[in-house]
Scaffold this motif. Structure first.
Motif, PDB file in Angstrom:
ATOM      1  N   ASP A  82      16.378 -44.327  67.743  1.00  0.00           N
ATOM      2  CA  ASP A  82      14.962 -44.704  67.735  1.00  0.00           C
ATOM      3  C   ASP A  82      14.421 -44.674  66.308  1.00  0.00           C
ATOM      4  OD1 ASP A  82      14.915 -45.058  70.450  1.00  0.00           O
ATOM      5  OD2 ASP A  82      13.941 -43.133  70.892  1.00  0.00           O
ATOM      6  N   TYR A  83      14.768 -43.614  65.572  1.00  0.00           N
ATOM      7  CA  TYR A  83      14.312 -43.491  64.187  1.00  0.00           C
ATOM      8  C   TYR A  83      14.882 -44.628  63.333  1.00  0.00           C
ATOM      9  CZ  TYR A  83      13.907 -41.941  59.390  1.00  0.00           C
ATOM     10  OH  TYR A  83      13.642 -41.897  58.052  1.00  0.00           O
ATOM     11  N   SER A  84      16.176 -44.913  63.503  1.00  0.00           N
ATOM     12  CA  SER A  84      16.810 -45.973  62.717  1.00  0.00           C
ATOM     13  C   SER A  84      16.161 -47.323  62.990  1.00  0.00           C
ATOM     14  CB  SER A  84      18.305 -46.064  63.030  1.00  0.00           C
ATOM     15  OG  SER A  84      18.971 -44.915  62.576  1.00  0.00           O
ATOM     16  N   ALA A  85      15.907 -47.616  64.258  1.00  0.00           N
ATOM     17  CA  ALA A  85      15.290 -48.894  64.601  1.00  0.00           C
ATOM     18  C   ALA A  85      13.898 -48.996  63.989  1.00  0.00           C
ATOM     19  CB  ALA A  85      15.224 -49.056  66.118  1.00  0.00           C
ATOM     20  N   ALA A  86      13.112 -47.929  64.098  1.00  0.00           N
ATOM     21  CA  ALA A  86      11.752 -47.944  63.531  1.00  0.00           C
ATOM     22  C   ALA A  86      11.797 -48.029  62.013  1.00  0.00           C
ATOM     23  CB  ALA A  86      10.993 -46.699  63.974  1.00  0.00           C
ATOM     24  N   GLU A 108      11.979 -53.770  56.858  1.00  0.00           N
ATOM     25  CA  GLU A 108      11.951 -55.229  56.930  1.00  0.00           C
ATOM     26  C   GLU A 108      10.537 -55.752  56.674  1.00  0.00           C
ATOM     27  OE1 GLU A 108      13.610 -59.021  57.427  1.00  0.00           O
ATOM     28  OE2 GLU A 108      14.618 -57.097  57.301  1.00  0.00           O
ATOM     29  N   GLU A 109       9.546 -55.092  57.252  1.00  0.00           N
ATOM     30  CA  GLU A 109       8.151 -55.490  57.053  1.00  0.00           C
ATOM     31  C   GLU A 109       7.741 -55.304  55.588  1.00  0.00           C
ATOM     32  OE1 GLU A 109       4.888 -57.387  57.973  1.00  0.00           O
ATOM     33  OE2 GLU A 109       6.520 -57.065  59.398  1.00  0.00           O
ATOM     34  N   ASP A 110       8.180 -54.196  54.972  1.00  0.00           N
ATOM     35  CA  ASP A 110       7.884 -53.964  53.554  1.00  0.00           C
ATOM     36  C   ASP A 110       8.493 -55.054  52.673  1.00  0.00           C
ATOM     37  OD1 ASP A 110       6.501 -51.691  54.234  1.00  0.00           O
ATOM     38  OD2 ASP A 110       8.086 -50.292  53.624  1.00  0.00           O
ATOM     39  N   PHE A 164       7.731 -59.941  49.356  1.00  0.00           N
ATOM     40  CA  PHE A 164       7.990 -61.346  49.067  1.00  0.00           C
ATOM     41  C   PHE A 164       6.701 -62.152  49.108  1.00  0.00           C
ATOM     42  CE2 PHE A 164      12.636 -61.032  50.449  1.00  0.00           C
ATOM     43  CZ  PHE A 164      13.080 -61.046  49.149  1.00  0.00           C
ATOM     44  N   ALA A 165       5.885 -61.882  50.104  1.00  0.00           N
ATOM     45  CA  ALA A 165       4.610 -62.598  50.214  1.00  0.00           C
ATOM     46  C   ALA A 165       3.727 -62.282  49.013  1.00  0.00           C
ATOM     47  CB  ALA A 165       3.910 -62.224  51.507  1.00  0.00           C
TER      48      ALA A 165
END
Length: 141
Positions: A114-118, A124-126, A131-132
């Motif tokens: 669960d921790y790894s997925a989060a 990924e969001e960062d 990039f944006a």
């Protein structure tokens, strides 16, 4: 042949096949060409974590029932003068210890996945945000 000679011969034979491989998984060119062997999708992590959570719940319920039944059997054997009561109590203690080890392992697997997925989702969001932001910075110049 003396021990020292035999030992030197064994070390030489062992060292002959030793080599270093960096940044590759086979004897091909460096650079990691080919299919990576260490990849996992979020769906697979979630499925494994969910299975560990389900197993934890079933082990806790069913293992707890077995633990309680074994404890009752050991108590009744001891009270009624059977010498096997002490052995049954030892079985119950061992069962309880091993059950707790399995419960801890399942909880650890579930929590870590669960921790790894989060963590990976946040990373990924960062990356997407950076990039944006870099594209915006290009246009502001």
């Amino acid at each position: 042949m003396s021990f020292e000679e035999e030992w030197a011969s064994a070390r030489t034979a062992k060292d002959a096949g030793v080599g270093m491989r960096l940044n590759r998984s086979d004897n091909g060119p460096a650079g990691g060409s080919g299919n990576p062997d260490l990849s996992v999708s979020q769906d697979r992590l979630g499925a494994i974590g969910s299975a560990a959570y389900t197993l934890h719940g079933r082990l806790k319920a069913d293992g707890g029932h077995a633990r309680a039944s074994t404890f009752d059997a050991a108590t009744m054997m001891t009270v009624n003068g059977f010498r096997t009561g002490a052995a049954m109590a030892t079985v119950q203690e061992t069962w309880n210890s091993q059950l707790n080890t399995l419960l801890d392992a399942c909880a650890n697997i579930s929590n870590q996945l669960d921790y790894s997925a989060a963590s990976h989702a946040k990373e990924e969001e960062d990356i997407k945000t950076s990039f944006a932001a870099s594209k915006i910075d290009q246009y502001l110049r």
